[in-house]
Structure formats: structure tokens, C-alpha cells
Design a protein around this motif. Structure first.
Motif, PDB file in Angstrom:
ATOM      1  N   PRO A  59      -0.997  -4.011  17.106  1.00 16.82           N
ATOM      2  CA  PRO A  59      -2.278  -4.387  16.516  1.00 16.82           C
ATOM      3  C   PRO A  59      -2.098  -4.940  15.097  1.00 16.82           C
ATOM      4  O   PRO A  59      -1.178  -4.547  14.379  1.00 16.82           O
ATOM      5  CB  PRO A  59      -3.070  -3.077  16.498  1.00 16.82           C
ATOM      6  N   PHE A  60      -2.981  -5.859  14.716  1.00 17.30           N
ATOM      7  CA  PHE A  60      -2.979  -6.394  13.359  1.00 17.30           C
ATOM      8  C   PHE A  60      -3.269  -5.249  12.395  1.00 17.30           C
ATOM      9  O   PHE A  60      -4.203  -4.481  12.597  1.00 17.30           O
ATOM     10  CB  PHE A  60      -4.045  -7.484  13.228  1.00 17.30           C
ATOM     11  N   THR A  61      -2.461  -5.136  11.347  1.00 20.36           N
ATOM     12  CA  THR A  61      -2.628  -4.083  10.341  1.00 20.36           C
ATOM     13  C   THR A  61      -2.491  -4.702   8.954  1.00 20.36           C
ATOM     14  O   THR A  61      -1.590  -5.515   8.730  1.00 20.36           O
ATOM     15  CB  THR A  61      -1.551  -2.991  10.513  1.00 20.36           C
ATOM     16  N   ALA A  62      -3.387  -4.331   8.037  1.00 22.79           N
ATOM     17  CA  ALA A  62      -3.321  -4.843   6.664  1.00 22.79           C
ATOM     18  C   ALA A  62      -3.954  -3.840   5.712  1.00 22.79           C
ATOM     19  O   ALA A  62      -4.819  -3.045   6.104  1.00 22.79           O
ATOM     20  CB  ALA A  62      -4.021  -6.188   6.563  1.00 22.79           C
ATOM     21  N   ASP A  63      -3.522  -3.887   4.461  1.00 21.50           N
ATOM     22  CA  ASP A  63      -4.040  -2.998   3.410  1.00 21.50           C
ATOM     23  C   ASP A  63      -4.897  -3.783   2.432  1.00 21.50           C
ATOM     24  O   ASP A  63      -4.599  -4.937   2.121  1.00 21.50           O
ATOM     25  CB  ASP A  63      -2.890  -2.361   2.628  1.00 21.50           C
ATOM     26  N   TRP A  64      -5.946  -3.121   1.922  1.00 21.87           N
ATOM     27  CA  TRP A  64      -6.763  -3.683   0.842  1.00 21.87           C
ATOM     28  C   TRP A  64      -7.238  -2.558  -0.045  1.00 21.87           C
ATOM     29  O   TRP A  64      -7.748  -1.578   0.465  1.00 21.87           O
ATOM     30  CB  TRP A  64      -7.976  -4.449   1.357  1.00 21.87           C
TER      31      TRP A  64
END
Length: 160
Positions: free
Chosen positions: A87-92
Motif C-alpha cells: 500500500p502507498f505510505t507517506a508521512d506528513w
């Protein structure tokens, strides 16, 4: 709203389903610091659910507003990919300097609130956000940019 949040505070991010949510509220529209043209803001990540409720300090700068828009674009693009193994995973905002949110584009979405630099506590919240959440997130981002007077063009170059 708690007593430490200023009356002009606004929600930059609100990700919710019928039973739980994660939001990022600006504590004030005034920057806490400005250096070399970059404005720094105080905010808080707020987790609300039937199981756990909590708030953690989350700081971000004016450049992070642009990265939030780019993250929304990347999530939308990943939704249309059918051949992703993971799955697409990203931090903000980018992890390491403050608490941050991690987005995991699964079904349902999972949003984690990480208090990395302080307590190391992670709260994971699965959310069934529906089809309109990205458009609503872009509207909140445009409103926050306008309120802060920062980068008031949306990701397509049009003024909100």
C-alpha cells in the motif's frame, strides 16, 4: 476546543468516518517563528475514537503546506494504481522533527499519529473516509493557505 487553542485556530486536516477521526488544528494563524521566508506554525494532532482520545503537539512550516498538497496528489494517483504490491505510505509533515501523521492507503485507510521525538507512542486509526475525502482535504488546505497568507495557489495553479 481546549483552553490553550486560540479562537482563530482552524482545522488544516480532518480525516474521519462515522466513529473516529484524526485532525490537525492550527493553534493560531500567526506564525510562531519566521526565518529566511519560511513561517513556522504550532498545531496539534487530535485523535478521537471510542477507544482512545488524545492530542499531541505537531509543528509544521509553510513549506509543509505545499508537501501536504503534493501528498494528496500522490494518494489520489496511488488510488488509481492497480499493480501496487504494497500500500502507498507517506508521512506528513516529514518525520523526525515533530509529531507526524503516517498515511497508509489500504481499505480502509489507516492513519497513524506518531509522537516520534517525544514519547514514541503511535496511535493507529482505521478510517472509512468515503470518496470525497481528498476533495474535502484540498478545500481545507486552500482555506488554511488563505488564512495563513501562504502559497495561496492550489496544486493546479489556480487561486482558491
Amino acid at each position: 476546543m481546549d483552553t490553550n487553542t486560540q479562537p482563530d485556530a482552524i482545522e488544516l486536516i480532518r480525516l474521519a468516518d462515522l466513529t473516529q477521526s484524526i485532525s490537525v488544528r492550527l493553534r493560531s494563524t500567526e506564525p510562531t517563528l519566521e526565518s529566511l521566508g519560511v513561517r513556522y506554525y504550532d498545531a496539534e494532532a487530535v485523535v478521537t475514537s471510542g477507544f482512545v482520545n488524545g492530542t499531541v503537539y505537531l509543528g509544521f512550516d509553510s513549506e509543509d503546506l505545499k508537501s501536504w498538497g503534493q501528498l494528496l496528489d500522490a494518494i489520489e494517483e496511488a488510488e488509481h494504481e492497480t499493480d501496487l504490491d504494497d500500500p502507498f505510505t507517506a508521512d506528513w509533515p516529514p518525520s523526525g522533527r515533530t509529531a507526524y501523521l503516517r498515511f497508509i492507503a489500504e481499505d480502509p485507510y489507516v492513519v497513524e499519529s506518531h509522537d516520534g521525538p517525544s514519547t514514541q507512542i503511535v496511535v493507529s486509526v482505521p478510517l472509512d473516509m468515503g470518496a470525497k475525502w481528498i476533495a474535502e482535504s484540498r478545500e481545507r488546505l486552500a482555506a488554511a493557505r488563505a488564512a495563513l497568507g501562504v502559497d495561496t495557489e492550489d496544486h493546479h495553479g489556480a487561486r482558491p
